[in-house]
Enzyme design. Structure first.
Site, PDB file in Angstrom:
ATOM      1  N   HIS A  49     -15.909  31.741 -38.900  1.00 60.47           N
ATOM      2  CA  HIS A  49     -16.837  32.847 -38.786  1.00 60.47           C
ATOM      3  C   HIS A  49     -17.249  33.300 -40.185  1.00 60.47           C
ATOM      4  CE1 HIS A  49     -12.850  35.060 -38.883  1.00 60.47           C
ATOM      5  NE2 HIS A  49     -13.504  35.632 -39.891  1.00 60.47           N
TER       6      HIS A  49
HETATM    7  P1  TYD Z   1      -9.755  36.234 -34.954  1.00 61.94           P
HETATM    8  O1  TYD Z   1     -10.977  36.822 -35.579  1.00 61.94           O
HETATM    9  O2  TYD Z   1      -9.955  35.175 -33.911  1.00 61.94           O
HETATM   10  O3  TYD Z   1      -8.770  35.680 -36.068  1.00 61.94           O
HETATM   11  P2  TYD Z   1      -9.074  34.662 -37.274  1.00 61.94           P
HETATM   12  O4  TYD Z   1     -10.543  34.372 -37.298  1.00 61.94           O
HETATM   13  O5  TYD Z   1      -8.656  35.410 -38.496  1.00 61.94           O
HETATM   14  O6  TYD Z   1      -8.254  33.460 -37.027  1.00 61.94           O
HETATM   15  O7  TYD Z   1      -8.913  37.433 -34.339  1.00 61.94           O
HETATM   16  C1  TYD Z   1      -7.931  37.257 -33.327  1.00 61.94           C
HETATM   17  C2  TYD Z   1      -7.888  38.517 -32.474  1.00 61.94           C
HETATM   18  O8  TYD Z   1      -7.437  39.630 -33.231  1.00 61.94           O
HETATM   19  C3  TYD Z   1      -9.254  38.877 -31.897  1.00 61.94           C
HETATM   20  O9  TYD Z   1      -9.069  39.293 -30.556  1.00 61.94           O
HETATM   21  C4  TYD Z   1      -9.680  40.058 -32.716  1.00 61.94           C
HETATM   22  C5  TYD Z   1      -8.375  40.706 -33.121  1.00 61.94           C
HETATM   23  N1  TYD Z   1      -8.416  41.407 -34.428  1.00 61.94           N
HETATM   24  C6  TYD Z   1      -8.272  42.775 -34.455  1.00 61.94           C
HETATM   25  O10 TYD Z   1      -8.161  43.458 -33.410  1.00 61.94           O
HETATM   26  N2  TYD Z   1      -8.245  43.422 -35.671  1.00 61.94           N
HETATM   27  C7  TYD Z   1      -8.378  42.736 -36.838  1.00 61.94           C
HETATM   28  O11 TYD Z   1      -8.334  43.364 -37.936  1.00 61.94           O
HETATM   29  C8  TYD Z   1      -8.557  41.309 -36.791  1.00 61.94           C
HETATM   30  C9  TYD Z   1      -8.727  40.516 -38.056  1.00 61.94           C
HETATM   31  C10 TYD Z   1      -8.558  40.680 -35.550  1.00 61.94           C
END
Ligand code: TYD
Length: 132
Positions: A49
């Site tokens: 992303h």
């Molecule tokens: P995600 O964006 O998929 O993680 P990454 O891209 O870093 O591997 O996030 C996983 C889950 O955590 C998603 O449901 C969103 C949640 N989340 C939060 O609630 N707060 C946060 O600060 C972050 C980074 C993720």
């Protein structure tokens, strides 16, 4: 590309090492959020992303992992494997996290509160947003 490697000052002696990170000093923004990623799987990539406004610093506190960064024109691949090095990632950079080692622990310092609306999770949309 809008990323930088930050080498943090280490206060080390026979007792071990200490790193101190402060808003608007060693960290070039006001820290509004800290999150950690752990219990990862080497077969499962993460990230994929970009952010419209968010700035982040990623620190690998234990183990190692690779970051693929992409600004729509160039790609860079970096390995994070030490707690005294931070990877600053500015806005409009597509990032992917790969090759997680065993017991990898990542800490992320973020300039904004969590806001899913601020994410771009589709690579085609990311490229389109860069044009506008
Ligand atoms: P995600 O964006 O998929 O993680 P990454 O891209 O870093 O591997 O996030 C996983 C889950 O955590 C998603 O449901 C969103 C949640 N989340 C939060 O609630 N707060 C946060 O600060 C972050 C980074 C993720």
């Amino acid at each position: 590309m809008n990323y930088k490697i930050l080498n943090f000052t280490v206060f080390g002696d026979v007792r071990g090492s200490l790193i101190s990170l402060e808003s608007n000093k060693s960290v070039p923004f006001e820290i509004k959020r800290v999150y950690c990623i752990y219990g990862t799987n080497p077969e499962q990539d993460r990230g994929k992303h970009s952010h419209k406004e968010l700035e982040q610093i990623v620190v690998c506190l234990n183990g190692s992992c690779s970051f693929v960064l992409d600004d729509g024109k160039k790609r860079a691949i970096l390995t994070l494997d030490r707690p005294d090095v931070g990877l600053y990632i500015g806005k409009n950079i597509w990032r992917e996290m790969k090759n997680f080692s065993e017991k990898c622990v990542i800490m992320v310092l973020a300039s904004e509160y969590y806001d899913e609306k601020e994410y771009i999770r589709d690579y085609g949309e990311f490229l389109k947003c860069l044009e506008s």
